[in-house]
Design a protein around this motif. Sequence first.
Motif, PDB file in Angstrom:
ATOM      1  N   SER A 150       0.875  -1.233   0.202  1.00 50.95           N
ATOM      2  CA  SER A 150       0.004   0.010  -0.031  1.00 50.95           C
ATOM      3  C   SER A 150       0.799   1.191  -0.023  1.00 50.95           C
ATOM      4  O   SER A 150       1.980   1.412   0.597  1.00 50.95           O
ATOM      5  N   THR A 151       0.539   2.260  -0.930  1.00 51.55           N
ATOM      6  CA  THR A 151       1.131   3.543  -0.950  1.00 51.55           C
ATOM      7  C   THR A 151       0.516   4.625  -0.260  1.00 51.55           C
ATOM      8  O   THR A 151       0.958   5.648  -0.502  1.00 51.55           O
ATOM      9  N   ASP A 152      -0.725   4.184   0.324  1.00 52.57           N
ATOM     10  CA  ASP A 152      -1.470   5.245   0.904  1.00 52.57           C
ATOM     11  C   ASP A 152      -0.650   5.818   2.107  1.00 52.57           C
ATOM     12  O   ASP A 152       0.164   5.365   2.526  1.00 52.57           O
ATOM     13  N   VAL A 153      -0.613   7.195   2.357  1.00 50.22           N
ATOM     14  CA  VAL A 153      -0.242   7.602   3.587  1.00 50.22           C
ATOM     15  C   VAL A 153      -0.683   7.164   4.970  1.00 50.22           C
ATOM     16  O   VAL A 153      -2.010   7.757   5.228  1.00 50.22           O
ATOM     17  N   GLU A 154      -0.070   6.299   5.470  1.00 49.38           N
ATOM     18  CA  GLU A 154      -0.638   5.583   6.593  1.00 49.38           C
ATOM     19  C   GLU A 154       0.246   5.320   7.647  1.00 49.38           C
ATOM     20  O   GLU A 154      -0.083   4.726   8.633  1.00 49.38           O
ATOM     21  N   SER A 155       1.517   5.841   7.759  1.00 44.51           N
ATOM     22  CA  SER A 155       2.356   5.946   8.705  1.00 44.51           C
ATOM     23  C   SER A 155       3.357   6.984   8.701  1.00 44.51           C
ATOM     24  O   SER A 155       3.386   7.564   7.743  1.00 44.51           O
ATOM     25  N   GLY A 157       6.340   6.707   8.770  1.00 48.34           N
ATOM     26  CA  GLY A 157       7.555   6.140   7.706  1.00 48.34           C
ATOM     27  C   GLY A 157       6.925   6.554   6.198  1.00 48.34           C
ATOM     28  O   GLY A 157       7.678   6.835   5.272  1.00 48.34           O
ATOM     29  N   SER A 158       5.612   6.401   5.912  1.00 42.14           N
ATOM     30  CA  SER A 158       5.245   6.211   4.635  1.00 42.14           C
ATOM     31  C   SER A 158       5.288   7.753   3.970  1.00 42.14           C
ATOM     32  O   SER A 158       4.993   8.188   2.894  1.00 42.14           O
ATOM     33  N   LEU A 159       5.526   8.920   5.019  1.00 41.97           N
ATOM     34  CA  LEU A 159       5.736  10.306   4.707  1.00 41.97           C
ATOM     35  C   LEU A 159       7.119  10.330   3.984  1.00 41.97           C
ATOM     36  O   LEU A 159       7.281  11.600   3.392  1.00 41.97           O
ATOM     37  N   PHE A 160       7.949   9.465   4.136  1.00 40.57           N
ATOM     38  CA  PHE A 160       9.144   9.587   3.518  1.00 40.57           C
ATOM     39  C   PHE A 160       9.252   8.763   2.344  1.00 40.57           C
ATOM     40  O   PHE A 160       8.797   7.592   2.241  1.00 40.57           O
ATOM     41  N   SER A 161       9.749   9.460   1.019  1.00 43.20           N
ATOM     42  CA  SER A 161       9.316   8.732  -0.220  1.00 43.20           C
ATOM     43  C   SER A 161      10.010   7.473  -0.494  1.00 43.20           C
ATOM     44  O   SER A 161       9.274   6.642  -1.397  1.00 43.20           O
ATOM     45  N   PHE A 162      11.121   6.966   0.010  1.00 42.72           N
ATOM     46  CA  PHE A 162      11.605   5.780  -0.293  1.00 42.72           C
ATOM     47  C   PHE A 162      11.614   4.717   1.027  1.00 42.72           C
ATOM     48  O   PHE A 162      11.992   3.637   1.191  1.00 42.72           O
ATOM     49  N   SER A 163      10.416   5.032   1.890  1.00 41.77           N
ATOM     50  CA  SER A 163      10.369   4.148   3.080  1.00 41.77           C
ATOM     51  C   SER A 163       9.135   3.020   2.687  1.00 41.77           C
ATOM     52  O   SER A 163       8.133   3.503   1.830  1.00 41.77           O
ATOM     53  N   VAL A 164       9.154   2.091   3.083  1.00 42.92           N
ATOM     54  CA  VAL A 164       8.258   1.015   3.012  1.00 42.92           C
ATOM     55  C   VAL A 164       7.806   0.319   4.200  1.00 42.92           C
ATOM     56  O   VAL A 164       8.747   0.127   5.074  1.00 42.92           O
ATOM     57  N   LYS A 165       6.615  -0.450   4.296  1.00 44.04           N
ATOM     58  CA  LYS A 165       6.137  -1.315   5.325  1.00 44.04           C
ATOM     59  C   LYS A 165       7.467  -2.547   5.214  1.00 44.04           C
ATOM     60  O   LYS A 165       7.594  -3.070   3.919  1.00 44.04           O
ATOM     61  N   SER A 166       7.837  -2.970   6.505  1.00 42.92           N
ATOM     62  CA  SER A 166       8.844  -4.246   6.170  1.00 42.92           C
ATOM     63  C   SER A 166       8.519  -5.257   7.293  1.00 42.92           C
ATOM     64  O   SER A 166       8.718  -4.954   8.444  1.00 42.92           O
ATOM     65  N   PRO A 167       7.957  -6.320   6.916  1.00 44.71           N
ATOM     66  CA  PRO A 167       7.934  -7.372   7.573  1.00 44.71           C
ATOM     67  C   PRO A 167       9.224  -8.113   8.260  1.00 44.71           C
ATOM     68  O   PRO A 167      10.044  -8.319   7.733  1.00 44.71           O
ATOM     69  N   LEU A 168       9.215  -8.259   9.637  1.00 41.69           N
ATOM     70  CA  LEU A 168      10.367  -8.743  10.299  1.00 41.69           C
ATOM     71  C   LEU A 168       9.772 -10.249  10.925  1.00 41.69           C
ATOM     72  O   LEU A 168       8.613 -10.232  11.551  1.00 41.69           O
TER      73      LEU A 168
END
Length: 422
Positions: A150-155, A157-168
């Motif tokens: 999802s590229t929605d502004v939802e966190s 981190g997502s305000l940052f252009s190359f940040s992504v959700k990352s599963p650990l």
Amino acid sequence: MAEASTERWKNGSQLSVIDGVPISVKEDIPVEGYSCTCGTTFVPNCVTKLGKTSLTVQKLVDDGAIIIGLTNMPRLGCNSVGSCENNVHGQPRNPHNTNFFSGGSSSGCAVSVAAGLCPISVGGDGEGSGRVPAAVCGVYALKCTHGLMSTDVESYGSLFSFSVKSPLTSSPFDLAVYIEAVCDKKSALDFTVLSESLSSLSGLTIGVYSDWMENADKETVVVFKDAIEKMKRLGAEVKDIKIPELEEIRVAHTITSVTELSSIMGEDVTNHFSELGPGAILISVMGRCFSAIESTNAMKQRTRTIKALKSIFTEVDVIATPTAGCPIPRITPEYLTVHGAFDGEAIGKLETFTFLASFTGLPAITIPVGLLGENLPVGLQLIAPWYHDLDLIKYALAIEDSGTFPRPNPDKSYDIIKTASH
């Protein structure tokens, strides 16, 4: 949530394979019922306009996952060492040796998985924020292709252009489960690759840039080279490569990241200066030092780098590096003062190999492959072409299945299934 899941399993009406599975969520991701404080003592202005619950988290919940809590992080995510500077939640420690930090900024995500509290944690990765803590805590993490989720502004981190959700996660299989649950663009992925043989790496061509490896500390290089040799014995071919303009790429990435973060944090730095650590303040100041021309040149560098990487990936399937360029630092009293310490040298070394995938949007995985002294895990990073995320998971599954990379045992861990049975 747990009681409802138990009833569904009893009735044979479970929602998915992760129905009832406990997960944790990074503290900069909105979850209804929790405060999205991003590691601070306040709710940052930059997240007040976000939704109640992240779309990614909601998809997991809709599949029956059970949120056990939010996880700790450095203030506004500005510290890859994971020094949380005595903020309101205290300092997360590395489960493999609690005298050491856990990496950042997805610090608590890595700790919660490594310590056995949950098999999946939803973190973030903009500059290595998911891969570095996963590597130093001995777990898996995937920085997905930018735009795959999802590229929605939802966190935050997502305000940052190359940040992504990352599963650990505790296993590569769990990475696949996560992607299946939350991916917006399943059509861009070939899930059949995960059904292929896991017994070898035959047909895999690995690119290694030897000169780049010299930037890591000697102990880390030894473990990395041993991992490469083991992969060769599993059938992989290794090829020497050169990545042009690496120093220019690093500088362009730094300019882009600090200017973006400075813009995001601006009002919060002004209003809460005394409550922030040196990392956030330093980045905020640095971000105001670059001109529009310099920022534009950084974007031009990104375009050149993407073109160069496309050419490299015609010759190799993945690029291999250590995940972190040095061991995670030991926790000392100097780090744990009111405002903490900003260890720029350690941060630079830890991010030596993570910026390339972040800056260009490439998928990258970290796989636990060995140990340094004092029981500190080492991660192997594999970087693949865009949208080859599942190939990375396939390689990780083969490495895990081979049994030649024994998993390190943490000094502190919890068997929640055994505990629950009591």
